[in-house]
Design a protein around this motif. Structure first.
Motif, PDB file in Angstrom:
ATOM      1  N   TYR A 101     -37.811  33.501  -2.704  1.00 56.85           N
ATOM      2  CA  TYR A 101     -37.315  32.349  -1.969  1.00 56.85           C
ATOM      3  C   TYR A 101     -38.237  31.154  -2.221  1.00 56.85           C
ATOM      4  O   TYR A 101     -39.442  31.324  -2.419  1.00 56.85           O
ATOM      5  N   HIS A 102     -37.672  29.950  -2.180  1.00 55.11           N
ATOM      6  CA  HIS A 102     -38.509  28.752  -2.239  1.00 55.11           C
ATOM      7  C   HIS A 102     -39.107  28.489  -0.864  1.00 55.11           C
ATOM      8  O   HIS A 102     -38.410  28.569   0.150  1.00 55.11           O
ATOM      9  N   MET A 103     -40.412  28.188  -0.819  1.00 55.19           N
ATOM     10  CA  MET A 103     -41.083  27.847   0.431  1.00 55.19           C
ATOM     11  C   MET A 103     -41.690  26.449   0.307  1.00 55.19           C
ATOM     12  O   MET A 103     -42.625  26.223  -0.462  1.00 55.19           O
ATOM     13  N   ASN A 104     -41.140  25.518   1.057  1.00 51.22           N
ATOM     14  CA  ASN A 104     -41.649  24.147   1.112  1.00 51.22           C
ATOM     15  C   ASN A 104     -42.914  24.137   1.975  1.00 51.22           C
ATOM     16  O   ASN A 104     -42.892  24.564   3.127  1.00 51.22           O
ATOM     17  N   THR A 105     -44.027  23.655   1.426  1.00 55.80           N
ATOM     18  CA  THR A 105     -45.267  23.640   2.201  1.00 55.80           C
ATOM     19  C   THR A 105     -45.170  22.767   3.449  1.00 55.80           C
ATOM     20  O   THR A 105     -45.947  22.941   4.385  1.00 55.80           O
ATOM     21  N   ASP A 106     -44.215  21.843   3.467  1.00 49.55           N
ATOM     22  CA  ASP A 106     -43.996  21.053   4.682  1.00 49.55           C
ATOM     23  C   ASP A 106     -43.594  21.939   5.862  1.00 49.55           C
ATOM     24  O   ASP A 106     -43.758  21.547   7.017  1.00 49.55           O
ATOM     25  N   TYR A 107     -43.048  23.100   5.572  1.00 49.86           N
ATOM     26  CA  TYR A 107     -42.637  24.001   6.651  1.00 49.86           C
ATOM     27  C   TYR A 107     -43.834  24.609   7.387  1.00 49.86           C
ATOM     28  O   TYR A 107     -43.686  25.083   8.512  1.00 49.86           O
ATOM     29  N   VAL A 108     -45.011  24.626   6.743  1.00 49.10           N
ATOM     30  CA  VAL A 108     -46.179  25.240   7.389  1.00 49.10           C
ATOM     31  C   VAL A 108     -47.188  24.218   7.896  1.00 49.10           C
ATOM     32  O   VAL A 108     -48.119  24.578   8.611  1.00 49.10           O
ATOM     33  N   GLU A 111     -47.210  16.412   9.570  1.00 48.84           N
ATOM     34  CA  GLU A 111     -47.647  15.180   8.925  1.00 48.84           C
ATOM     35  C   GLU A 111     -48.807  14.489   9.632  1.00 48.84           C
ATOM     36  O   GLU A 111     -49.526  13.722   9.007  1.00 48.84           O
ATOM     37  N   GLU A 112     -49.031  14.753  10.906  1.00 48.48           N
ATOM     38  CA  GLU A 112     -50.062  14.013  11.639  1.00 48.48           C
ATOM     39  C   GLU A 112     -51.428  14.134  10.978  1.00 48.48           C
ATOM     40  O   GLU A 112     -52.075  13.143  10.663  1.00 48.48           O
ATOM     41  N   TYR A 113     -51.898  15.357  10.779  1.00 49.54           N
ATOM     42  CA  TYR A 113     -53.169  15.605  10.089  1.00 49.54           C
ATOM     43  C   TYR A 113     -52.983  16.505   8.866  1.00 49.54           C
ATOM     44  O   TYR A 113     -53.951  16.862   8.211  1.00 49.54           O
ATOM     45  N   TRP A 114     -51.737  16.893   8.582  1.00 52.41           N
ATOM     46  CA  TRP A 114     -51.428  17.915   7.586  1.00 52.41           C
ATOM     47  C   TRP A 114     -52.104  19.236   7.950  1.00 52.41           C
ATOM     48  O   TRP A 114     -52.487  20.015   7.085  1.00 52.41           O
ATOM     49  N   ASN A 115     -52.256  19.447   9.247  1.00 54.84           N
ATOM     50  CA  ASN A 115     -52.737  20.731   9.754  1.00 54.84           C
ATOM     51  C   ASN A 115     -51.577  21.710   9.876  1.00 54.84           C
ATOM     52  O   ASN A 115     -50.400  21.325   9.850  1.00 54.84           O
ATOM     53  N   ILE A 116     -51.915  22.990  10.051  1.00 54.24           N
ATOM     54  CA  ILE A 116     -50.881  24.005  10.243  1.00 54.24           C
ATOM     55  C   ILE A 116     -50.082  23.693  11.504  1.00 54.24           C
ATOM     56  O   ILE A 116     -50.631  23.266  12.522  1.00 54.24           O
ATOM     57  N   ARG A 117     -48.800  23.923  11.432  1.00 55.78           N
ATOM     58  CA  ARG A 117     -47.901  23.616  12.539  1.00 55.78           C
ATOM     59  C   ARG A 117     -48.189  24.481  13.770  1.00 55.78           C
ATOM     60  O   ARG A 117     -49.008  25.411  13.716  1.00 55.78           O
ATOM     61  N   THR A 118     -47.511  24.189  14.843  1.00 51.52           N
ATOM     62  CA  THR A 118     -47.747  24.893  16.101  1.00 51.52           C
ATOM     63  C   THR A 118     -47.369  26.369  15.976  1.00 51.52           C
ATOM     64  O   THR A 118     -46.534  26.743  15.137  1.00 51.52           O
ATOM     65  N   PRO A 119     -47.947  27.223  16.801  1.00 48.60           N
ATOM     66  CA  PRO A 119     -47.579  28.643  16.772  1.00 48.60           C
ATOM     67  C   PRO A 119     -46.080  28.870  16.925  1.00 48.60           C
ATOM     68  O   PRO A 119     -45.508  29.751  16.259  1.00 48.60           O
ATOM     69  N   GLU A 120     -45.439  28.079  17.774  1.00 45.65           N
ATOM     70  CA  GLU A 120     -44.000  28.242  17.993  1.00 45.65           C
ATOM     71  C   GLU A 120     -43.216  27.936  16.715  1.00 45.65           C
ATOM     72  O   GLU A 120     -42.259  28.642  16.361  1.00 45.65           O
ATOM     73  N   GLU A 121     -43.637  26.878  16.013  1.00 46.46           N
ATOM     74  CA  GLU A 121     -42.940  26.513  14.771  1.00 46.46           C
ATOM     75  C   GLU A 121     -43.150  27.572  13.687  1.00 46.46           C
ATOM     76  O   GLU A 121     -42.216  27.918  12.949  1.00 46.46           O
ATOM     77  N   ILE A 122     -44.366  28.077  13.594  1.00 46.58           N
ATOM     78  CA  ILE A 122     -44.651  29.083  12.576  1.00 46.58           C
ATOM     79  C   ILE A 122     -43.920  30.383  12.883  1.00 46.58           C
ATOM     80  O   ILE A 122     -43.383  31.047  11.977  1.00 46.58           O
TER      81      ILE A 122
END
Length: 359
Positions: A101-108, A111-122
């Motif tokens: 599958y393709h995985m867009n790094t934006d999904y993880v 944009e605010e700090y380009w930190n890993i997204r929230t636990p709920e989003e992940i």
């Protein structure tokens, strides 16, 4: 006469043998070519099993999983990782590993700090891709120096996936090994089974900017290691077109850059922990200390983290915010230049010039 007959029979026999030994017929060659393009050039590949904590794996091991010859074969997902949507990555549609599958790094990362997204989003992302904590996830990038797969792999480990792999050398190593590619798009199959543990299962893999500040000031055993280019480390450029200021957090040391080949062997695979230890020693540090790797926005720094992780180190972390987050606070202390040089300047973010964006 007998000799002539014998010579004729011998020629016929040799011709038949040569015909049989010259390989497949044209139609068979075409079929073999099609199978190679479809990722079936080699089948029923067997490879030695690897430890669950082993991250960087060979093409043969990945194919052996696909062929059903590993314990991991019963539940696995393959991700081709890159920035942008599938439509922004035409190479994926033209050729990817079977079932990937393709995985867009934006999904993880956000944009605010380009930190890993929230636990709920992940956690939702894991469900959307059919991944639980017990799923083996194999990540790869489009070439051996692409750290997109390392970024995704780190996120999976942080979330709690227990068996995460990166194809060592990326897609280039796969094709060099003689394995074929599929075309078209594969859509992930969501699961409603639940992830199986709290996300993140390993919050200790990430250190916050506040903890970095505190440890730099008060903990002599703590080392903040920059995984950036020498020019970025010396404050000559930010390294990014959207970051105007250049420098490093005061107290940081240099651990070399993944983008200049320092972490890649001649064959395109990832260096061993001995090389990482050598870089740290050059900077007066070691893996026996508490080490936090960082870069600009968290991609490059995941490489030394994963090297240390697969070698059993539990005292390494990722400062996910990196220079991008640090330079947003005018009062934070900064060094510009080599700390080992008396000419190194110490100032604050607010006093930095704003003309150091990558041109």
């Amino acid at each position: 006469m007998k000799k002539k007959v014998l010579r004729t029979l011998l020629c016929i026999t040799m011709a038949a043998a040569l015909t049989a030994g010259c390989g497949a017929k044209p139609d068979q060659k075409a079929a073999d070519s099609e199978k190679k393009e479809a990722g079936e050039a080699k089948s029923n590949v067997e490879a030695d099993p690897v430890d669950k904590k082993k991250v960087y794996v060979s093409p043969d091991w990945v194919q052996s999983v696909i062929d059903g010859n590993q314990e991991e074969s019963s539940d696995y997902v393959i991700l081709e990782c890159g920035w942008g949507e599938e439509a922004d990555n035409p190479g994926y549609l033209e050729g990817h590993i079977k079932d990937a599958y393709h995985m867009n790094t934006d999904y993880v990362e956000s944009e605010e700090y380009w930190n890993i997204r929230t636990p709920e989003e992940i956690e939702k992302l894991m469900a959307d891709y059919g991944i639980t904590k017990d799923t083996t996830v194999i990540c790869y990038g489009t070439d051996g120096t692409n750290s997109a797969d390392d970024r995704v792999a780190f996120t999976l480990l942080w979330a709690g996936v227990e068996n995460v792999k990166c194809l060592d050398g990326g897609l280039e190593s796969w094709t060099k090994a003689g394995y074929g590619l599929d075309k078209g798009s594969n859509k992930p199959k969501a699961t409603d089974k639940g992830f199986g543990t709290t996300v993140p299962a390993h919050p200790e893999y990430i250190i916050s900017i506040d903890d970095v500040k505190e440890k730099l000031e008060n903990d002599s055993n703590f080392k903040l290691v920059s995984i950036r280019s020498k020019a970025e480390f010396l404050g000559e450029t930010s390294g990014y077109g959207y970051i105007d200021k250049a420098g490093e957090p005061k107290g940081a040391i240099w651990g070399r850059d993944t983008d200049d080949g320092s972490y890649i062997k001649e064959d395109g695979t990832t260096v061993g922990v001995d090389v990482l230890e050598g870089y740290l020693k050059e900077a007066g540090a070691s893996l026996d200390q508490e080490v936090a790797f960082y870069c600009g926005t968290g991609w490059r720094a995941t490489v030394p983290f994963l090297i240390s992780y697969e070698n059993g180190y539990t005292n390494t972390k990722l400062y996910d915010g990196g220079w991008f987050q640090w330079q947003m606070d005018d009062i934070l202390p900064v060094q510009v230049g080599d700390p080992a040089d008396s000419a190194c300047e110490y100032t604050t973010v607010g006093n930095l010039s704003a003309d150091k964006a990558k041109k």
